[in-house]
Motif scaffolding. Structure first.
Motif, PDB file in Angstrom:
ATOM      1  N   ALA A 146      -5.636   7.510  -7.993  1.00  0.00           N
ATOM      2  CA  ALA A 146      -6.154   6.163  -7.768  1.00  0.00           C
ATOM      3  C   ALA A 146      -5.162   5.336  -6.950  1.00  0.00           C
ATOM      4  CB  ALA A 146      -6.451   5.478  -9.100  1.00  0.00           C
ATOM      5  N   LEU A 147      -3.891   5.422  -7.299  1.00  0.00           N
ATOM      6  CA  LEU A 147      -2.882   4.648  -6.589  1.00  0.00           C
ATOM      7  C   LEU A 147      -2.743   5.123  -5.145  1.00  0.00           C
ATOM      8  CD1 LEU A 147      -0.125   4.362  -9.346  1.00  0.00           C
ATOM      9  CD2 LEU A 147      -1.944   2.752  -8.785  1.00  0.00           C
ATOM     10  N   ILE A 148      -2.830   6.416  -4.933  1.00  0.00           N
ATOM     11  CA  ILE A 148      -2.727   6.963  -3.573  1.00  0.00           C
ATOM     12  C   ILE A 148      -3.893   6.488  -2.710  1.00  0.00           C
ATOM     13  CG2 ILE A 148      -2.749   9.098  -2.210  1.00  0.00           C
ATOM     14  CD1 ILE A 148      -1.360  10.433  -4.665  1.00  0.00           C
ATOM     15  N   ILE A 149      -5.093   6.522  -3.260  1.00  0.00           N
ATOM     16  CA  ILE A 149      -6.276   6.076  -2.510  1.00  0.00           C
ATOM     17  C   ILE A 149      -6.197   4.585  -2.212  1.00  0.00           C
ATOM     18  CG2 ILE A 149      -8.774   5.721  -2.665  1.00  0.00           C
ATOM     19  CD1 ILE A 149      -7.981   8.593  -2.056  1.00  0.00           C
ATOM     20  N   VAL A 150      -5.730   3.802  -3.173  1.00  0.00           N
ATOM     21  CA  VAL A 150      -5.589   2.359  -2.951  1.00  0.00           C
ATOM     22  C   VAL A 150      -4.574   2.104  -1.833  1.00  0.00           C
ATOM     23  CG1 VAL A 150      -4.738   0.212  -3.967  1.00  0.00           C
ATOM     24  CG2 VAL A 150      -6.298   1.658  -5.255  1.00  0.00           C
ATOM     25  N   GLY A 151      -3.514   2.904  -1.801  1.00  0.00           N
ATOM     26  CA  GLY A 151      -2.552   2.776  -0.713  1.00  0.00           C
ATOM     27  C   GLY A 151      -3.196   2.980   0.646  1.00  0.00           C
ATOM     28  N   PHE A 152      -4.082   3.963   0.731  1.00  0.00           N
ATOM     29  CA  PHE A 152      -4.827   4.196   1.974  1.00  0.00           C
ATOM     30  C   PHE A 152      -5.693   2.986   2.331  1.00  0.00           C
ATOM     31  CE2 PHE A 152      -9.280   5.240   3.069  1.00  0.00           C
ATOM     32  CZ  PHE A 152      -9.123   5.459   4.426  1.00  0.00           C
ATOM     33  N   LEU A 153      -6.378   2.435   1.344  1.00  0.00           N
ATOM     34  CA  LEU A 153      -7.271   1.307   1.604  1.00  0.00           C
ATOM     35  C   LEU A 153      -6.517   0.068   2.073  1.00  0.00           C
ATOM     36  CD1 LEU A 153      -9.665   1.717  -1.472  1.00  0.00           C
ATOM     37  CD2 LEU A 153     -10.154   2.289   0.910  1.00  0.00           C
ATOM     38  N   GLY A 157       0.820  -1.207   0.000  1.00  0.00           N
ATOM     39  CA  GLY A 157       0.000   0.000   0.000  1.00  0.00           C
ATOM     40  C   GLY A 157       0.857   1.261   0.000  1.00  0.00           C
ATOM     41  N   LEU A 158       1.858   1.300   0.866  1.00  0.00           N
ATOM     42  CA  LEU A 158       2.760   2.456   0.900  1.00  0.00           C
ATOM     43  C   LEU A 158       3.608   2.527  -0.363  1.00  0.00           C
ATOM     44  CD1 LEU A 158       3.939   2.303   4.630  1.00  0.00           C
ATOM     45  CD2 LEU A 158       2.310   3.900   3.607  1.00  0.00           C
ATOM     46  N   PHE A 159       3.989   1.358  -0.877  1.00  0.00           N
ATOM     47  CA  PHE A 159       4.803   1.276  -2.086  1.00  0.00           C
ATOM     48  C   PHE A 159       4.076   1.898  -3.271  1.00  0.00           C
ATOM     49  CE2 PHE A 159       6.058  -1.446  -5.781  1.00  0.00           C
ATOM     50  CZ  PHE A 159       7.376  -1.023  -5.899  1.00  0.00           C
ATOM     51  N   ILE A 160       2.802   1.510  -3.474  1.00  0.00           N
ATOM     52  CA  ILE A 160       2.083   2.063  -4.619  1.00  0.00           C
ATOM     53  C   ILE A 160       1.648   3.505  -4.361  1.00  0.00           C
ATOM     54  CG2 ILE A 160       1.317  -0.200  -5.415  1.00  0.00           C
ATOM     55  CD1 ILE A 160      -1.402   0.364  -4.349  1.00  0.00           C
ATOM     56  N   THR A 161       1.527   3.883  -3.092  1.00  0.00           N
ATOM     57  CA  THR A 161       1.300   5.301  -2.792  1.00  0.00           C
ATOM     58  C   THR A 161       2.492   6.130  -3.244  1.00  0.00           C
ATOM     59  OG1 THR A 161      -0.120   4.818  -0.889  1.00  0.00           O
ATOM     60  CG2 THR A 161       0.907   6.991  -0.966  1.00  0.00           C
ATOM     61  N   LEU A 162       3.695   5.624  -2.956  1.00  0.00           N
ATOM     62  CA  LEU A 162       4.902   6.310  -3.397  1.00  0.00           C
ATOM     63  C   LEU A 162       4.975   6.373  -4.924  1.00  0.00           C
ATOM     64  CD1 LEU A 162       7.588   7.662  -2.734  1.00  0.00           C
ATOM     65  CD2 LEU A 162       8.632   5.384  -2.616  1.00  0.00           C
ATOM     66  N   ILE A 163       4.586   5.268  -5.586  1.00  0.00           N
ATOM     67  CA  ILE A 163       4.552   5.266  -7.047  1.00  0.00           C
ATOM     68  C   ILE A 163       3.585   6.334  -7.546  1.00  0.00           C
ATOM     69  CG2 ILE A 163       3.846   3.935  -9.085  1.00  0.00           C
ATOM     70  CD1 ILE A 163       4.816   1.429  -7.651  1.00  0.00           C
ATOM     71  N   GLY A 164       2.409   6.404  -6.922  1.00  0.00           N
ATOM     72  CA  GLY A 164       1.413   7.400  -7.312  1.00  0.00           C
ATOM     73  C   GLY A 164       1.913   8.819  -7.107  1.00  0.00           C
ATOM     74  N   LEU A 165       2.541   9.074  -5.965  1.00  0.00           N
ATOM     75  CA  LEU A 165       3.069  10.413  -5.681  1.00  0.00           C
ATOM     76  C   LEU A 165       4.161  10.803  -6.676  1.00  0.00           C
ATOM     77  CD1 LEU A 165       3.296  10.186  -1.786  1.00  0.00           C
ATOM     78  CD2 LEU A 165       1.728  11.639  -3.087  1.00  0.00           C
ATOM     79  N   ALA A 166       5.010   9.804  -7.026  1.00  0.00           N
ATOM     80  CA  ALA A 166       6.093  10.084  -7.971  1.00  0.00           C
ATOM     81  C   ALA A 166       5.550  10.249  -9.387  1.00  0.00           C
ATOM     82  CB  ALA A 166       7.128   8.970  -7.916  1.00  0.00           C
ATOM     83  N   ASP A 167       4.637   9.344  -9.795  1.00  0.00           N
ATOM     84  CA  ASP A 167       4.066   9.438 -11.140  1.00  0.00           C
ATOM     85  C   ASP A 167       3.296  10.737 -11.333  1.00  0.00           C
ATOM     86  OD1 ASP A 167       5.144   7.020 -11.775  1.00  0.00           O
ATOM     87  OD2 ASP A 167       3.275   5.886 -11.706  1.00  0.00           O
ATOM     88  N   GLY A 168       2.666  11.197 -10.264  1.00  0.00           N
ATOM     89  CA  GLY A 168       1.899  12.429 -10.350  1.00  0.00           C
ATOM     90  C   GLY A 168       2.751  13.676 -10.254  1.00  0.00           C
ATOM     91  N   GLY A 169       4.056  13.511 -10.028  1.00  0.00           N
ATOM     92  CA  GLY A 169       4.941  14.662  -9.919  1.00  0.00           C
ATOM     93  C   GLY A 169       4.799  15.404  -8.604  1.00  0.00           C
ATOM     94  N   ILE A 170       4.108  14.773  -7.632  1.00  0.00           N
ATOM     95  CA  ILE A 170       3.880  15.434  -6.346  1.00  0.00           C
ATOM     96  C   ILE A 170       5.148  15.421  -5.498  1.00  0.00           C
ATOM     97  CG2 ILE A 170       2.508  15.391  -4.218  1.00  0.00           C
ATOM     98  CD1 ILE A 170       0.262  14.093  -5.869  1.00  0.00           C
ATOM     99  N   VAL A 171       5.896  14.299  -5.538  1.00  0.00           N
ATOM    100  CA  VAL A 171       7.153  14.227  -4.820  1.00  0.00           C
ATOM    101  C   VAL A 171       8.295  14.085  -5.818  1.00  0.00           C
ATOM    102  CG1 VAL A 171       6.094  13.216  -2.776  1.00  0.00           C
ATOM    103  CG2 VAL A 171       7.056  11.715  -4.524  1.00  0.00           C
TER     104      VAL A 171
END
Length: 433
Positions: free
Chosen positions: A347-354, A139-153
């Protein structure tokens, strides 16, 4: 549909499964752009790799749908394609034909291990606490992927990692995340996929969703790269190192993904084992063989499947929908490639939360259970590898049990895993030195 996929038994409907399948596809459609870009650096034809990626993903996901009846989609794995390109071909100097041969032989061995139920025995040998921690880590792994893919981090902020300036794709991703959160709070059906599509549209005026000139939604696919194997170096020690690295990473990435999916969707039997695990592992192995024959790197179960599960996907019907969309993408690639990474990021960030909910079932009061779970979670995220998270989790669990004088709690197969992971770690140290 009911007889084929047992919809009522798993508490789902055709509509829910279709939405889940579309959501999973949109969450992982980036692979159709990323994989050809990566593998083409080895000299492979980019169009051929695109076709191979779509075909292999579609066929493997359909096998998962009909053989295992699980809401898990498959595609050439991220990380494995990077290893294929940068380590095996550009790093070690092998031709891409030799690299495909290693992938092909790895898939054959995986089929044998799946038929003999060795891979499922490995899954059962992983302690229950670590299975839960793997779900959290993913969950944290794909959250990080989502944050990176989105250019947020980004790693360009002067620190190891930090929030990038909120502009361009980062701003669009944040807007999309807010939209998705609001839709979820309002209990809107298909909130994740609606948020993804709205974010894609919002990205147009921001310049992150690009509409090319003379845009045409249809295109004919290029021919795949069929049976491009080279068996001339398979008896060398160097080749065996490549082969077993593919084997190790693929095996434990798949195991970790399936455990994470099972935890989130509760697709487990009364013993806590994953439903149809042997069939799922067979589908994964068959996908690798098919992918190699078509001309792409290792096909594996995708953690982005959890996006569809978050929408209610519980059966192979959602995988069927995802697989058919991969075939459709062969002719509609201009449309699917319009979806920017910042649109799938929310979507990836929300899935990480779930997926974080599994952490409540870990006994952190018991050091011999909580500390290995913690190590598994952080090593998975910070090494950017599911396989590494499992490896360090199992080794630390055994060490903690030995130190806590609970050595009798360690099963024989877990001892074997400990030895394998320890040997792999020693080999990695030796290669570095």
């Amino acid at each position: 549909m009911e007889n084929l996929f047992c919809l009522n038994e798993r508490g789902t409907t055709v509509k829910t499964e279709i939405i889940a399948g579309i959501t999973t596809f949109l969450a992982m459609v980036y692979i159709l752009a990323v994989n050809p870009n990566l593998l083409s650096q080895t000299g492979m034809d980019q169009g051929g790799v695109f076709t191979a990626t779509a075909l292999a993903s579609g066929v493997a996901t359909l096998i998962m749908a009909f053989v295992a009846n699980l809401p898990v989609a498959l595609a050439p794995g991220m990380g494995l394609n990077a290893f294929f390109t940068y380590s095996v071909v550009l790093g070690a100097g092998y031709s891409w034909q030799v690299a495909l041969t290693a992938v092909f032989l790895e898939g054959i061995l995986f089929v044998v291990l799946s038929v003999l139920k060795i891979r499922s025995a490995v899954i059962k040998a992983i302690p229950s606490t670590l299975k839960k921690s793997v779900a959290v880590g993913i969950g944290l792994f794909i959250t990080l992927i989502g944050l990176a893919d989105g250019g947020i981090v980004s790693n360009t902020t002067g620190t190891i990692i930090g929030f990038a300036p909120l502009q361009g794709q980062a701003l669009v991703a944040i807007i999309g995340l807010i939209i998705t959160i609001v839709l979820l709070c309002l209990k809107v059906p298909a909130a994740i996929i609606i948020g993804m599509l709205l974010t894609t549209v919002i990205g147009i005026p921001f310049g992150v969703t690009t509409l090319p000139e003379n845009f045409s939604p249809f295109s004919l696919p290029s021919a795949p790269i069929l049976f491009a194997f080279d068996f001339s170096n398979i008896v060398s020690l160097k080749f065996l190192t490549v082969f077993f690295t593919f084997l190790f990473v693929d095996m434990f990435d798949t195991i970790g993904t399936l455990m994470g999916v099972a935890e989130q969707s509760n697709l487990k039997d009364e013993n806590g084992d994953i439903h149809n695990v042997n069939q799922a592992l067979f589908a994964d192995a068959a996908g690798t063989i098919i992918g190699a024959m078509l001309g792409t790197s290792t096909v594996t179960s995708f953690v982005e499947s959890t996006a569809g599960i978050a929408q209610g996907g519980r059966t192979g019907l959602s995988s069927l929908v995802t697989g058919l969309l991969f075939f459709l993408a062969l002719f509609l690639s201009p449309i699917f490639l319009l979806i920017p990474s910042c649109a799938s990021a929310p979507a990836l960030i929300i899935v990480g939360f779930l997926m974080m909910k599994s952490i409540t079932h870990i006994d952190f009061e018991d050091i011999s259970e909580g500390l290995p779970a913690f190590i598994s979670i952080i090593s998975m995220v910070f090494s950017y590898s599911i396989a590494t998270g499992i490896s360090w989790g199992v080794m630390s669990w055994c060490i903690c049990k030995i130190a806590s004088r609970k050595i009798k709690e360690i099963p024989v197969i877990t001892w074997i895993l400990f030895a394998v992971f320890l040997l792999k770690t020693v080999m990695d140290i030796w290669q570095i030195s």
